[in-house]
Design an enzyme around this catalytic site. Structure first.
Site, PDB file in Angstrom:
ATOM      1  N   VAL A   1       3.221   0.273   4.217  1.00 55.85           N
ATOM      2  CA  VAL A   1       2.688   0.866   5.269  1.00 55.85           C
ATOM      3  C   VAL A   1       1.324   0.625   5.382  1.00 55.85           C
ATOM      4  CG1 VAL A   1       4.016   2.991   4.641  1.00 55.85           C
ATOM      5  CG2 VAL A   1       1.609   2.732   3.572  1.00 55.85           C
TER       6      VAL A   1
ATOM      7  N   GLU B   1      -4.716  -0.827  -1.168  1.00 53.38           N
ATOM      8  CA  GLU B   1      -5.849  -0.830  -0.357  1.00 53.38           C
ATOM      9  C   GLU B   1      -6.887  -0.082  -1.303  1.00 53.38           C
ATOM     10  OE1 GLU B   1      -5.758   0.078   3.474  1.00 53.38           O
ATOM     11  OE2 GLU B   1      -7.920  -0.320   3.791  1.00 53.38           O
TER      12      GLU B   1
ATOM     13  N   ASP C   1       0.799  -1.411  -0.063  1.00 53.06           N
ATOM     14  CA  ASP C   1      -0.170  -0.058  -0.119  1.00 53.06           C
ATOM     15  C   ASP C   1       0.810   1.136   0.017  1.00 53.06           C
ATOM     16  OD1 ASP C   1      -1.832  -2.074   0.075  1.00 53.06           O
ATOM     17  OD2 ASP C   1      -2.709  -1.214   2.151  1.00 53.06           O
TER      18      ASP C   1
ATOM     19  N   LYS D   1      -6.574  -4.956  -3.102  1.00 56.37           N
ATOM     20  CA  LYS D   1      -6.962  -5.624  -1.775  1.00 56.37           C
ATOM     21  C   LYS D   1      -7.946  -4.880  -1.329  1.00 56.37           C
ATOM     22  CE  LYS D   1      -3.317  -4.395   1.191  1.00 56.37           C
ATOM     23  NZ  LYS D   1      -4.097  -3.583   2.169  1.00 56.37           N
TER      24      LYS D   1
ATOM     25  N   CYS E   1      -1.952  -2.440   7.958  1.00 59.85           N
ATOM     26  CA  CYS E   1      -1.821  -3.254   6.700  1.00 59.85           C
ATOM     27  C   CYS E   1      -0.569  -4.211   6.430  1.00 59.85           C
ATOM     28  CB  CYS E   1      -1.808  -2.712   5.335  1.00 59.85           C
ATOM     29  SG  CYS E   1      -3.724  -1.964   5.153  1.00 59.85           S
TER      30      CYS E   1
ATOM     31  N   GLN F   1       8.717 -13.482  21.242  1.00 58.20           N
ATOM     32  CA  GLN F   1       8.368 -14.881  21.550  1.00 58.20           C
ATOM     33  C   GLN F   1       9.108 -15.911  20.542  1.00 58.20           C
ATOM     34  OE1 GLN F   1       4.427 -15.431  22.949  1.00 58.20           O
ATOM     35  NE2 GLN F   1       3.989 -13.535  22.092  1.00 58.20           N
TER      36      GLN F   1
HETATM   37  N1  TIU Z   1      -2.573   0.297   4.328  1.00 60.50           N
HETATM   38  C1  TIU Z   1      -2.924   0.665   5.523  1.00 60.50           C
HETATM   39  O1  TIU Z   1      -2.269   0.406   6.581  1.00 60.50           O
HETATM   40  N2  TIU Z   1      -4.325   1.109   5.454  1.00 60.50           N
HETATM   41  C2  TIU Z   1      -4.503   1.823   6.507  1.00 60.50           C
HETATM   42  O2  TIU Z   1      -5.846   2.121   6.909  1.00 60.50           O
HETATM   43  N3  TIU Z   1      -3.829   2.079   7.407  1.00 60.50           N
HETATM   44  C3  TIU Z   1      -3.814   3.129   8.655  1.00 60.50           C
HETATM   45  O3  TIU Z   1      -2.936   2.999   9.550  1.00 60.50           O
HETATM   46  N4  TIU Z   1      -4.925   3.698   8.634  1.00 60.50           N
END
Ligand code: TIU
Length: 243
Positions: free
Chosen positions: A162, A77, A29, A134, A167, A207
């Site tokens: 990110v 996303e 993303d 996705k 995600c 862990q």
């Molecule tokens: N790609 C992803 O992490 N989507 C989000 O909505 N992340 C947030 O941190 N909001």
């Protein structure tokens, strides 16, 4: 041709072994709306610099993986324009003025085909690289990713992108349950929240590596630099996890 010697990246909680043919680089993303000033993420008051610091190291990793002939997968996303793939629980979350599908600074928020939904210029997919659209946080849910990886004999994922705790984490957890081994590159994943970045990374390698491994990109790049060629045979002989 036999299975090549594994490459080893110095990682937490212990070294991560991989080879070129059965390992894929996954970029989660890296979209304009999450990373660019003036995008959806910034409009929510988030500091996009916390994410933008991942771009330069990730570009170096992407270049190296491309040069090594590794499988590269990008994800985005987002939703269909009619939002039929967006569950009400996701659509209704958040401030009513900033819902998925609403007009945002770079087009309709998290809608496929809009400017903000696309991947940033610096990391734009090259011809032949897979882009997985996705609808969820995880890259396996309601996508063809599992089938694609199985078809290519991929068993390990080098995960970047990110955000770390959303995600990236969801994808690593999904991958873990499907039998993939994941190395998360700590300087190539980012969160708007520094405390989530730190805790998110620690949760992965805690862990004894409950979800996988973490390493700095420099350690991964050093291991990659020792590789000579991709052995197609190793992909054919690898045991395949379930999709
Ligand atoms: N790609 C992803 O992490 N989507 C989000 O909505 N992340 C947030 O941190 N909001």
């Amino acid at each position: 041709m036999g299975v090549p010697h594994p490459l080893v990246a110095y990682a937490a909680p212990y070294p991560f072994s991989f080879d070129l043919a059965t390992t894929a680089l996954v970029l989660i993303d890296m979209q304009r709306d999450f990373l660019e000033p003036g995008g959806f993420g910034a409009s929510l008051g988030n500091d996009v610099d916390e994410l933008r610091r991942t771009i330069a190291p990730l570009r170096a990793v992407l270049d190296a993986c491309r040069a090594a002939g590794m499988t590269v997968v990008h994800t985005r996303e987002g939703h269909l324009p009619d939002l039929s793939d967006c569950p009400p629980s996701k659509l209704l979350r958040g401030s009513p003025s900033l819902r998925i599908g609403d007009p945002g600074p770079k087009g309709r928020i998290l809608v496929r085909g809009e400017e903000g939904h696309d991947i940033i210029e610096e990391l734009y997919p090259a011809a032949g690289e897979t882009v997985i659209d996705k609808p969820g946080k995880g890259a396996f849910y309601a996508t063809g990713l599992g089938d694609l990886l199985a078809a290519r004999g991929i068993r390990r994922l080098v995960v970047t992108g990110v955000t770390t705790e959303v995600c990236v984490h969801t994808t690593v957890r999904e991958a873990n349950d499907r039998g993939y081994e994941c190395l998360v590159l700590s300087d190539c994943v980012g969160s708007y929240f520094p405390e989530f970045q730190r805790a998110g990374l620690e949760m992965i390698s805690a862990q004894g590596g409950i979800f996988g491994w973490t390493a700095e990109s420099a350690a991964f790049l050093r291991a990659l630099a020792t590789a000579a060629t991709v052995s197609p045979d190793s992909a054919e002989t690898a045991a395949r996890p379930a999709s």
